[in-house]
Each structure stands twice: as C-alpha cells, then as structure tokens.
Design a protein around this motif. Structure first.
Motif: not given
Length: 185
Positions: A59, A61, A164-165, A168, A171-172
């Motif tokens: 990741s 993140t 954040a977008a 996300e 991650a998706i």
C-alpha cells in the motif's frame, strides 16, 4: 420541596473542544511537507507513535498511532499517502457496550456542531442505523461514523480531500486487480 435535578451526561471530550480541534485542522493551509506537518503537530500538541502497518506492505498508505492531550480520545492515528500527510482519525465517546447512550449523544452533539459550521453533510449510504456523515470544507473532508453494534464509539476523521480520494481509488483498484498468482482465464 427539593429541587429537581435534570440528569445530564458529561461528554469527554467536550463537543466544543472537538469542534475547535476540527476547526484547527480545517482552517489554514494543509501541510505539504514533513516540516509543515511537524509544525501542525506541535501546535496541536500531537505526537507520533509507532507505525500501525508494516513498511513492507504494498500500500502507498502508512498509518501511525497519534498521541494527543485532548482528554477522552480513546484512540487516535494519522495516515500518509505516498509520503504526504493524509489526515487524522479520532475515536471519541468509546464504551465497551453496544448502543451506549453517551456515544449516541456525543455523535448527535458533534454532528450538530459540525452541521452548524459546515452545512448539511453528505451521507454516501443510508443502509445503516446511523450512516457516516461527510462535510467538505477548505479542501478537507470531515467524516463521522458511529459504531454501536458491539462496542460504541464515534470515529471522527479529517483528511485532505484530494489525497483521500486518491488513496481510496488506489485501494479499490488494488482490491479489483487479479491476484498475480491466479492463472488468467
């Protein structure tokens, strides 16, 4: 005749303290460097703790514990995305039982305070008893989510809206990517 004393719940942290903390995170310039993040953390009396995920994770993140002087925060953390400060997360009004009345009250008061300042929230889904609420202000995304099924806690997050977008979406995308070990059809 004795005076009637109204029962009251002392919320810790005080919802006004929570609103002030959110305002400090929403107003002004979002940190774009490690030095600016350190300056913000010093101003808010935050200290970084240990990393919560593994540095070897694929990741982009990274998550770290966060220590704050605000009383009543049961857990706090902060995230980075691709080396940039993404946001902070606080767990408030935490109780070890489902449907704790103080958690519900804390959620309602904090949500009302945020709505007074930032307007009506977006509710991305309505399939829960208390769906998450999202406010957008000054390039930040403020999210509250009340959990009450097993334990009760209010999660409050303040993040950079664009990062954040992006996090996300990544991650998706990663979750939809076929496993490298699976044969192609």
């Amino acid at each position: 005749m004795p005076a009637i004393i109204e029962p009251r719940s002392e919320l810790i942290p005080d919802p006004a303290t929570v609103a002030a903390l959110v305002a400090q995170l929403v107003e002004g310039t979002w940190p774009s460097s490690d030095q600016e993040q350190e300056t913000l953390f010093r101003r808010l009396h935050f200290k970084t703790g240990e990393r919560l995920d593994h540095a070897s994770d694929e990741s982009s993140t990274a998550s770290f514990t966060l220590f704050t002087e605000v009383p009543g925060i049961s857990f706090a953390s902060w995230d980075s995305f691709r080396g940039k400060f993404l946001g902070v997360h606080f767990h408030l009004y935490a109780f070890p039982e489902a449907q704790a009345s103080a958690s519900l009250l804390g959620h309602d008061v904090v949500s009302n305070n945020l709505t007074d300042v930032y307007g009506q929230p977006i509710r991305p889904r309505e399939d829960e008893e208390v769906p998450p609420s999202i406010w957008k202000a000054n390039g930040r995304e403020i999210v509250t989510h009340l959990f009450t099924m097993r334990d009760s806690t209010l999660m409050l997050s303040v993040s950079d809206e664009v990062l954040a977008a992006d996090a996300e979406a990544e991650a998706i995308n990663r979750s939809r990517s076929p496993d490298k070990n699976e044969p192609s059809p």
